[in-house]
Enzyme design. Sequence first.
Site, mmCIF file in Angstrom:
data_model
loop_
_atom_site.group_PDB
_atom_site.id
_atom_site.type_symbol
_atom_site.label_atom_id
_atom_site.label_comp_id
_atom_site.label_asym_id
_atom_site.label_seq_id
_atom_site.Cartn_x
_atom_site.Cartn_y
_atom_site.Cartn_z
ATOM 1 N N CYS A 217 28.146 40.232 42.066
ATOM 2 C CA CYS A 217 27.032 41.148 41.415
ATOM 3 C C CYS A 217 26.001 40.694 41.966
ATOM 4 O O CYS A 217 25.718 39.538 42.404
ATOM 5 C CB CYS A 217 26.766 40.912 40.046
ATOM 6 S SG CYS A 217 28.297 41.384 39.166
ATOM 7 N N ARG B 58 27.777 41.778 47.492
ATOM 8 C CA ARG B 58 27.997 40.763 46.361
ATOM 9 C C ARG B 58 29.085 41.676 45.462
ATOM 10 O O ARG B 58 29.483 40.927 44.478
ATOM 11 C CB ARG B 58 26.773 40.553 45.752
ATOM 12 C CG ARG B 58 25.915 39.784 46.645
ATOM 13 C CD ARG B 58 24.624 39.382 45.853
ATOM 14 N NE ARG B 58 24.963 38.392 44.982
ATOM 15 C CZ ARG B 58 24.996 37.042 44.887
ATOM 16 N NH1 ARG B 58 24.854 36.521 46.086
ATOM 17 N NH2 ARG B 58 25.373 36.191 43.956
ATOM 18 N N TRP C 171 30.596 43.805 40.706
ATOM 19 C CA TRP C 171 31.859 43.328 41.168
ATOM 20 C C TRP C 171 32.292 43.133 39.577
ATOM 21 O O TRP C 171 32.185 42.165 38.960
ATOM 22 C CB TRP C 171 31.821 42.360 41.976
ATOM 23 C CG TRP C 171 33.233 41.995 42.474
ATOM 24 C CD1 TRP C 171 33.865 42.445 43.508
ATOM 25 C CD2 TRP C 171 33.927 40.954 41.832
ATOM 26 N NE1 TRP C 171 35.121 41.937 43.776
ATOM 27 C CE2 TRP C 171 35.319 40.955 42.802
ATOM 28 C CE3 TRP C 171 34.152 40.057 40.921
ATOM 29 C CZ2 TRP C 171 36.424 40.241 42.416
ATOM 30 C CZ3 TRP C 171 35.427 39.234 40.616
ATOM 31 C CH2 TRP C 171 36.442 39.509 41.216
ATOM 32 N N ASN D 189 24.203 38.646 36.511
ATOM 33 C CA ASN D 189 25.226 38.215 37.618
ATOM 34 C C ASN D 189 25.773 36.668 36.909
ATOM 35 O O ASN D 189 25.039 35.888 36.639
ATOM 36 C CB ASN D 189 24.645 38.043 38.673
ATOM 37 C CG ASN D 189 25.660 37.299 39.918
ATOM 38 O OD1 ASN D 189 26.746 37.480 39.618
ATOM 39 N ND2 ASN D 189 25.221 36.385 40.717
ATOM 40 N N GLY D 190 27.045 36.884 36.802
ATOM 41 C CA GLY D 190 27.737 35.741 36.219
ATOM 42 C C GLY D 190 28.757 35.930 35.085
ATOM 43 O O GLY D 190 29.380 37.219 35.104
ATOM 44 N N GLU E 194 43.261 31.534 59.563
ATOM 45 C CA GLU E 194 42.226 32.254 59.539
ATOM 46 C C GLU E 194 42.570 33.699 59.935
ATOM 47 O O GLU E 194 42.027 34.520 59.310
ATOM 48 C CB GLU E 194 41.241 31.361 60.061
ATOM 49 C CG GLU E 194 39.784 32.232 60.460
ATOM 50 C CD GLU E 194 39.015 32.545 58.981
ATOM 51 O OE1 GLU E 194 39.717 32.290 57.780
ATOM 52 O OE2 GLU E 194 38.187 33.461 58.832
ATOM 53 N N LYS F 170 41.844 37.030 57.796
ATOM 54 C CA LYS F 170 40.969 38.153 58.127
ATOM 55 C C LYS F 170 41.602 39.607 58.118
ATOM 56 O O LYS F 170 41.359 40.429 57.640
ATOM 57 C CB LYS F 170 40.377 37.936 59.658
ATOM 58 C CG LYS F 170 39.467 37.113 59.873
ATOM 59 C CD LYS F 170 37.646 37.454 59.345
ATOM 60 C CE LYS F 170 37.791 36.842 58.008
ATOM 61 N NZ LYS F 170 37.577 35.395 57.715
ATOM 62 N N GLU G 56 42.298 40.610 54.650
ATOM 63 C CA GLU G 56 41.310 41.061 53.781
ATOM 64 C C GLU G 56 40.586 42.460 54.445
ATOM 65 O O GLU G 56 40.212 42.983 53.337
ATOM 66 C CB GLU G 56 40.266 40.087 53.431
ATOM 67 C CG GLU G 56 39.331 39.387 54.647
ATOM 68 C CD GLU G 56 38.552 38.373 54.249
ATOM 69 O OE1 GLU G 56 37.958 38.320 53.081
ATOM 70 O OE2 GLU G 56 38.077 37.510 55.005
ATOM 71 N N HIS H 182 62.948 27.127 59.455
ATOM 72 C CA HIS H 182 63.270 26.680 58.012
ATOM 73 C C HIS H 182 63.251 27.925 56.855
ATOM 74 O O HIS H 182 63.100 27.546 55.763
ATOM 75 C CB HIS H 182 62.269 25.407 57.657
ATOM 76 C CG HIS H 182 62.585 24.394 58.396
ATOM 77 N ND1 HIS H 182 63.352 23.607 58.378
ATOM 78 C CD2 HIS H 182 61.588 23.832 59.370
ATOM 79 C CE1 HIS H 182 63.499 22.569 59.383
ATOM 80 N NE2 HIS H 182 62.214 22.971 59.928
ATOM 81 N N LYS I 200 31.619 39.112 48.449
ATOM 82 C CA LYS I 200 31.040 38.038 49.597
ATOM 83 C C LYS I 200 30.998 36.754 48.740
ATOM 84 O O LYS I 200 31.266 35.756 49.576
ATOM 85 C CB LYS I 200 29.575 38.568 50.006
ATOM 86 C CG LYS I 200 29.230 37.546 51.178
ATOM 87 C CD LYS I 200 30.089 37.818 52.468
ATOM 88 C CE LYS I 200 29.551 36.598 53.406
ATOM 89 N NZ LYS I 200 30.506 36.637 54.347
HETATM 90 O O1 M6R Z 1 30.585 31.326 50.161
HETATM 91 P P1 M6R Z 1 31.679 30.339 50.462
HETATM 92 O O2 M6R Z 1 31.985 30.038 51.859
HETATM 93 O O3 M6R Z 1 31.990 29.330 49.679
HETATM 94 O O4 M6R Z 1 33.149 31.533 50.509
HETATM 95 C C1 M6R Z 1 34.390 31.052 50.181
HETATM 96 C C2 M6R Z 1 35.385 32.397 50.430
HETATM 97 O O5 M6R Z 1 34.920 33.190 49.313
HETATM 98 C C3 M6R Z 1 35.230 33.227 51.723
HETATM 99 O O6 M6R Z 1 35.270 32.476 52.979
HETATM 100 C C4 M6R Z 1 36.148 34.168 51.772
HETATM 101 O O7 M6R Z 1 37.415 33.852 51.715
HETATM 102 C C5 M6R Z 1 35.747 35.353 52.795
HETATM 103 N N1 M6R Z 1 35.835 36.535 52.253
HETATM 104 C C6 M6R Z 1 36.539 35.086 53.895
HETATM 105 O O8 M6R Z 1 36.117 36.083 55.040
#
Ligand code: M6R
Length: 608
Positions: free
Chosen positions: A2, A27, A74, A100-101, A481, A485, A488, A504, A603
């Site tokens: 949020c 956010r 969110w 927010n929270g 990684e 990507k 997501e 395995h 984010k």
């Molecule tokens: O702000 P942060 O680096 O703590 O965030 C961690 C994860 O939420 C963040 O890396 C998330 O996995 C991203 N969407 C990856 O692209």
Amino acid sequence: MCGIVGYIGKREASPILVEGLSKLEYRGYDSAGVAIIEKEDIKTTKCKGRLLNLQEKLEETPIKGNIGIGHTRWATHGEPSDRNSHPHSNEDETISVVHNGIIENYLHLREWLTSKGYKFVSETDTEVIPHLVNYYYKGDLLQAVMAATSKMEGSYAIGVVCSKEPDKIVAVRKDSPLIVGLGEDEYFIASDIPAVLNHTRDVYLLNDREYVLMTKDGVKLFNEEGEEVNKEIYHVTWNADAAEKGGYEHFMLKEIHEQPKAIKDTMTSRIIPGKSITLDEINITKEEIENINKIYIVACGTAYHAGIVGKYVIEKLARIPVEVDIASEFRYRNPIVDKNTLMIVISQSGETADTLAALREAKAQGARVIAVTNVVGSSVSREADDILYTWAGPEIAVASTKAYETQLIAMYIIGLFFAENKGTVSKDELEDLKNEMLSLPEKAEECLKHKEVVQKFASKTYMHKDMFFLGRGLDYAVAMEGSLKLKEISYIHSEAYAGGELKHGPIALIEKGTIVIALATQEDLFEKMVSNIKEVKTRGANVLALALEGHEEVEKTVDSAIYIPKVNPLFAPLLSVIPLQLYSYYSAVQKGCDVDKPRNLAKSVTVE
Ligand code: M6R
């Protein structure tokens, strides 16, 4: 999760709030709303869906007024709907709140307020706030907000307006970010700096439990005892353009292209040939480094993947045992920590709830904590003992790219810094490694040129439902990684496996046409990786390989290959991840996905 904004000044609040929210949409983006004081009343417009829906509604029925608050959501408590959208109000709509929270004791508060005759219309935790403020309101909004927050448990950044005091905004934060923008005769609150950058570069970075009282005449800050607080103004040095798309179709693509610069900026003044590594905000002594018996690297998501690279690098260079933990696991597993334990938390936003909780847990047990973060003044940077800022600039796309690259640089810097202090690497080797690092921005630029091969491969594979990423050693860390990507932003299911682990179990899933992306940049493991590639090829897989220049023989085994510039394999992750980022990007574009705002994600995950 949020984003909240607030404006008080002489201009129309509505467009300023909407513009601020557009900068915070990363956010959360399942609903949005504003509450503006029009004459003596609060007028609210809110709706489910993207900010565009709110904008359309406001165009149809404008709200006129110079004071208001706004929210982009969110969902946590209550599905995305018009009813659950913020702002939320008390019954007679004289008090309006954006939040927010998470209010963790909201059920208890809701029951208590219901027993006092208060009526609730949404399923949100937030709705208890305007009712609580109403309960404590005796003609002074600031006092009422202070009383209300003293009953609230959990995390919050809130902005409050009240039609009985139509010249004020009151705001406060606890465990959720909030800044105050200081313009000329106008003031702002926001969850993040980009929301105010078109209007001012001077901000207050609030601490937990600092209360803001904004009027058209200025801003006053108070601590929870009600005493006025003086705060230094933080002047933002980066431009508003840094948070704009700058001609790219998506923020993600722009941020991928900004990586060479981000890498360079993060090394500047830290890695200098012939000079010791100096880290301004890390005050750990040589003796303390020598006494470290264990390092925990703790993070979430992409930052966690950077941590895995960190483990390899620090163990190799400084010979200190490193454990990498997912923050949400670390905090509940009673880890063994003492005063000789060092924790490194990695967080782009510096606000991730699990990472912050893990940091607090380690500190409570006596560990020293270094924060690697991209946001100056973020919660982790304030609570850690030492800070290493990653100078990636604002990262707007939900999928992290340039922040990851700079987090890797931070891992190399820390590894070299410890190695230099411990003498685990010779002077010559240290100089070679530093020189190699300095060549990385140029090599990263080269990797961006693979765009066409990657795009072509993506156009042939984007309809697949499953894929595999394979790698050994550091390549395995990058495979994880690459897989994240792809998941997501293109919603393609994928798994990352260590090359040797394949037989395995997972090899049972390989059949004719299965897509496998195999990383083979680690010289000493190259032959072994080629064997793993052959194992999947024999079973019909369609393989894209990533190898270092000079290993063109891999083409005999695979269907497509991409070569990254020759580099010490220790640094290969920085380069090999770039084609993988581009691959997920082009797959998502081909599928018509919303690249910068993938479904269900936000984010910054400031809730547990
Ligand atoms: O702000 P942060 O680096 O703590 O965030 C961690 C994860 O939420 C963040 O890396 C998330 O996995 C991203 N969407 C990856 O692209």
